[in-house]
Design a protein around this motif. Sequence first.
Motif, PDB file in Angstrom:
ATOM      1  N   THR A   1       0.831  -1.208   0.000  1.00 39.69           N
ATOM      2  CA  THR A   1       0.000   0.000   0.000  1.00 39.69           C
ATOM      3  C   THR A   1       0.864   1.255   0.000  1.00 39.69           C
ATOM      4  OG1 THR A   1      -1.757  -1.153   1.191  1.00 39.69           O
ATOM      5  CG2 THR A   1      -1.804   1.237   1.252  1.00 39.69           C
ATOM      6  N   LEU A   2       1.934   1.249   0.817  1.00 40.60           N
ATOM      7  CA  LEU A   2       2.827   2.405   0.867  1.00 40.60           C
ATOM      8  C   LEU A   2       3.529   2.618  -0.465  1.00 40.60           C
ATOM      9  CD1 LEU A   2       4.406   1.974   4.422  1.00 40.60           C
ATOM     10  CD2 LEU A   2       2.819   3.761   3.676  1.00 40.60           C
ATOM     11  N   ALA A   3       3.937   1.519  -1.110  1.00 38.27           N
ATOM     12  CA  ALA A   3       4.609   1.633  -2.405  1.00 38.27           C
ATOM     13  C   ALA A   3       3.663   2.230  -3.449  1.00 38.27           C
ATOM     14  CB  ALA A   3       5.111   0.265  -2.860  1.00 38.27           C
ATOM     15  N   ALA A   4       2.415   1.768  -3.448  1.00 40.72           N
ATOM     16  CA  ALA A   4       1.433   2.296  -4.396  1.00 40.72           C
ATOM     17  C   ALA A   4       1.158   3.774  -4.126  1.00 40.72           C
ATOM     18  CB  ALA A   4       0.144   1.489  -4.312  1.00 40.72           C
ATOM     19  N   ALA A   5       1.044   4.135  -2.839  1.00 38.39           N
ATOM     20  CA  ALA A   5       0.810   5.539  -2.488  1.00 38.39           C
ATOM     21  C   ALA A   5       1.981   6.407  -2.926  1.00 38.39           C
ATOM     22  CB  ALA A   5       0.578   5.667  -0.982  1.00 38.39           C
ATOM     23  N   GLY A   6       3.197   5.907  -2.725  1.00 39.83           N
ATOM     24  CA  GLY A   6       4.379   6.650  -3.156  1.00 39.83           C
ATOM     25  C   GLY A   6       4.407   6.852  -4.662  1.00 39.83           C
ATOM     26  N   ALA A   7       4.016   5.814  -5.396  1.00 41.60           N
ATOM     27  CA  ALA A   7       3.983   5.916  -6.857  1.00 41.60           C
ATOM     28  C   ALA A   7       2.971   6.972  -7.306  1.00 41.60           C
ATOM     29  CB  ALA A   7       3.643   4.565  -7.466  1.00 41.60           C
ATOM     30  N   ILE A   8       1.815   7.031  -6.628  1.00 45.31           N
ATOM     31  CA  ILE A   8       0.796   8.032  -6.977  1.00 45.31           C
ATOM     32  C   ILE A   8       1.324   9.433  -6.713  1.00 45.31           C
ATOM     33  CG2 ILE A   8      -1.475   8.943  -6.350  1.00 45.31           C
ATOM     34  CD1 ILE A   8      -2.309   6.046  -5.752  1.00 45.31           C
ATOM     35  N   VAL A   9       1.999   9.626  -5.578  1.00 43.80           N
ATOM     36  CA  VAL A   9       2.537  10.942  -5.240  1.00 43.80           C
ATOM     37  C   VAL A   9       3.598  11.370  -6.248  1.00 43.80           C
ATOM     38  CG1 VAL A   9       3.889  12.233  -3.546  1.00 43.80           C
ATOM     39  CG2 VAL A   9       2.018  10.754  -2.786  1.00 43.80           C
ATOM     40  N   LEU A  10       4.521  10.457  -6.587  1.00 43.68           N
ATOM     41  CA  LEU A  10       5.591  10.797  -7.529  1.00 43.68           C
ATOM     42  C   LEU A  10       5.042  11.090  -8.922  1.00 43.68           C
ATOM     43  CD1 LEU A  10       8.350   8.240  -6.450  1.00 43.68           C
ATOM     44  CD2 LEU A  10       8.330  10.706  -6.073  1.00 43.68           C
ATOM     45  N   ALA A  11       4.161  10.202  -9.393  1.00 46.32           N
ATOM     46  CA  ALA A  11       3.595  10.396 -10.729  1.00 46.32           C
ATOM     47  C   ALA A  11       2.743  11.663 -10.781  1.00 46.32           C
ATOM     48  CB  ALA A  11       2.762   9.178 -11.122  1.00 46.32           C
ATOM     49  N   GLY A  12       1.949  11.893  -9.723  1.00 42.79           N
ATOM     50  CA  GLY A  12       1.121  13.088  -9.684  1.00 42.79           C
ATOM     51  C   GLY A  12       1.946  14.362  -9.631  1.00 42.79           C
TER      52      GLY A  12
END
Length: 301
Positions: free
Chosen positions: A269-280
């Motif tokens: 979940t943390l990895a997915a959240a990090g990916a959303i933040v970086l991509a966003g």
Amino acid sequence: MVVLALVSAVGIVVDDRMLVGVPIWTKPFKFSVSFVAYGLSLAWMLSLLPRGRRAGWWAGTVLTVASLVEMVLITLQVIRGTQSHFNQQTPFDAAVFQVMGATVAVLWLSALVIAVLLLRARILDRAMAWAVRLSSLLALAGAAVGFLMVRPTSEQLAVDGVPMTGAHSVGVPDGGPSMPVTGWATTGGDLRIPHFFGMHALQLLPLLLLVLTALAARSARFPALARLADEGVRLRLTLTASAAYAATFALLTWQALRGQALFAPDGATLAAAGAIVLAGGAAAALSLRTTTATHPTEATA
């Protein structure tokens, strides 16, 4: 709904009955406040339609009646001192829940009609058009999470004649340790989280665009804001925010379905959240690039 919110607020104070671990008037209070925001947002969006207003009026009227029926039944069950959702304890309780299910389906279909009308509408400001369209679609997805809640849990399927069918929580029983105000489970997943987050895209995405537009109007005093005066920049930021919102909604749904509490995420979940933040963040930075070099005074003009 405003009147019912006030009545429910008084009920929370003066009625000491508890239901599923919270004051018994909490549910009608939260639902009525949510319907106030939902109804005002849809009414404003319907006012933007250049055509199809008659169909929009009918869809809005049906949605309003369905919402009213839903709240009457929720309040009725509060007065009776029992649950409205998932309740199969008596034939009457089961009938109430079945009617509620039907009204929710009608409400969702009415919102779908409005979303289709908004998708087809030619709204002059492209950024506003897409903020309205995408927020209405995300709100539909958020509302659809409610249909996942009515599925019997594995524990309920293992017992014949269970008095409850369906649950808000995943992996833990309803009524356990929960957050203040929201009542969301703190020891397991809770489908009310993506349900809430998705539905309130209806307010948050248009509000973001209104903020961007207000900042653009100040570009004469603050040259750093000049790029926001470019409609293309505002459109790209709107699309970026919508994509990030949709990804976060999907993540919250996935987290809840795995029985994971909101503030106890695992590595995935943390990895997915990090990916959303970086991509966003990267997409937002690219969105701020104007296609042509625009002088601040020209942008203001």
